[in-house]
Design a protein around this motif. Structure first.
Motif, PDB file in Angstrom:
ATOM      1  N   VAL A 100      40.117   3.165  -9.071  1.00 24.78           N
ATOM      2  CA  VAL A 100      39.849   4.127  -7.999  1.00 24.78           C
ATOM      3  C   VAL A 100      38.381   4.030  -7.630  1.00 24.78           C
ATOM      4  O   VAL A 100      37.502   4.106  -8.491  1.00 24.78           O
ATOM      5  N   GLY A 101      38.123   3.832  -6.350  1.00 19.90           N
ATOM      6  CA  GLY A 101      36.756   3.815  -5.843  1.00 19.90           C
ATOM      7  C   GLY A 101      36.530   5.034  -4.963  1.00 19.90           C
ATOM      8  O   GLY A 101      37.460   5.549  -4.345  1.00 19.90           O
ATOM      9  N   ALA A 121      33.246   5.315 -11.077  1.00 20.71           N
ATOM     10  CA  ALA A 121      32.706   6.038 -12.240  1.00 20.71           C
ATOM     11  C   ALA A 121      31.205   6.247 -12.089  1.00 20.71           C
ATOM     12  O   ALA A 121      30.445   6.098 -13.040  1.00 20.71           O
ATOM     13  N   GLY A 122      30.780   6.552 -10.860  1.00 28.70           N
ATOM     14  CA  GLY A 122      29.371   6.827 -10.598  1.00 28.70           C
ATOM     15  C   GLY A 122      28.506   5.609 -10.379  1.00 28.70           C
ATOM     16  O   GLY A 122      27.357   5.726  -9.955  1.00 28.70           O
ATOM     17  N   ASP A 143      35.750  10.354  -0.303  1.00 27.02           N
ATOM     18  CA  ASP A 143      37.181  10.053  -0.372  1.00 27.02           C
ATOM     19  C   ASP A 143      37.447   8.996  -1.435  1.00 27.02           C
ATOM     20  O   ASP A 143      36.669   8.049  -1.606  1.00 27.02           O
ATOM     21  N   ALA A 144      38.576   9.164  -2.142  1.00 23.24           N
ATOM     22  CA  ALA A 144      38.956   8.204  -3.182  1.00 23.24           C
ATOM     23  C   ALA A 144      40.023   7.265  -2.640  1.00 23.24           C
ATOM     24  O   ALA A 144      40.858   7.666  -1.829  1.00 23.24           O
ATOM     25  N   VAL A 145      39.971   6.023  -3.088  1.00 23.36           N
ATOM     26  CA  VAL A 145      40.944   5.022  -2.656  1.00 23.36           C
ATOM     27  C   VAL A 145      41.178   4.048  -3.803  1.00 23.36           C
ATOM     28  O   VAL A 145      40.258   3.724  -4.559  1.00 23.36           O
ATOM     29  N   ILE A 146      42.429   3.604  -3.940  1.00 20.32           N
ATOM     30  CA  ILE A 146      42.749   2.608  -4.969  1.00 20.32           C
ATOM     31  C   ILE A 146      42.409   1.230  -4.421  1.00 20.32           C
ATOM     32  O   ILE A 146      42.812   0.870  -3.311  1.00 20.32           O
ATOM     33  N   VAL A 147      41.638   0.464  -5.197  1.00 17.07           N
ATOM     34  CA  VAL A 147      41.227  -0.874  -4.779  1.00 17.07           C
ATOM     35  C   VAL A 147      41.383  -1.849  -5.942  1.00 17.07           C
ATOM     36  O   VAL A 147      41.528  -1.450  -7.092  1.00 17.07           O
TER      37      VAL A 147
END
Length: 199
Positions: A100-101, A121-122, A143-147
């Motif tokens: 997750v980014g 993770a920062g 916003d979070a997105v799976i990459v």
């Protein structure tokens, strides 16, 4: 007329120029080139092939060799695109991590869609995400997105749906090489005919 070996040798030399340019173009697939500069860098590299051919053996007018080389050069754009795509596909297939980014920065250029700098993770993620999931609203900060990303930071992160297997990408690249090889053979035959007629 000289034998098939001479034709294949000359065609191989032509194809080698296209392959070297395509290999150099894989730099475009890395984080070393910003996504908004990729079209400029790729186009400049694509322009190298015909210059090399003309400087090595100029043609006095548009002839069969020039036409065949022009066709091969036009097709080499696909070869270059697939070489760059194969580079990041193989890297992400071999060592990519699905994670997750979080959007840390949105880059809205005057040309093309926005790109995104991510954090994981920062920690900053190398490169930029060049697309956003179509089923989600436009990205905003946080916003979070799976990459899928390369922990070594060689290639830009990608959405999971965009990542083919390395084998698929290499197979497509091999087909492109064969397609470009066809006009190279035509150019080699025409070039050898020119030399024989000059005698």
């Amino acid at each position: 007329m000289r034998g098939a070996g001479a034709v294949l040798g000359r065609a191989g030399a032509y194809l080698l120029v296209f392959l070297v340019v395509a290999a150099l173009d894989t730099v475009v697939a890395t984080t070393w080139v910003r996504p908004d500069l990729v079209p400029v860098v790729g186009t400049l590299m694509w322009a190298v092939s015909p210059i090399v051919f003309y400087v090595a053996r100029p043609w006095p007018s548009v002839n069969a060799r020039a036409v065949w080389l022009l066709v091969a050069w036009l097709l080499s754009a696909v070869l270059m695109f697939l070489a760059a795509a194969a580079c990041w596909a193989v890297v992400l297939d071999m060592r990519g991590v699905r994670t997750v980014g979080t959007v840390a920065e949105v880059h809205r250029g005057s040309r093309g869609p926005a790109t995104y700098t991510l954090r994981r993770a920062g920690e900053p993620v190398a490169g930029r995400l060049v697309s956003w999931p179509e089923d989600r609203p436009a990205a905003e900060l946080g916003d979070a997105v799976i990459v899928v990303l390369d922990p070594g930071g060689l290639v830009d992160p990608r959405l999971p749906a965009e990542v083919p297997t390395g084998g698929e990408a290499l197979a497509a690249l091999a087909v492109a090489v064969l397609i470009v090889a066809g006009p190279c053979i035509g150019a080699a035959r025409a070039h050898i005919r020119e030399e024989e007629e000059a005698w």
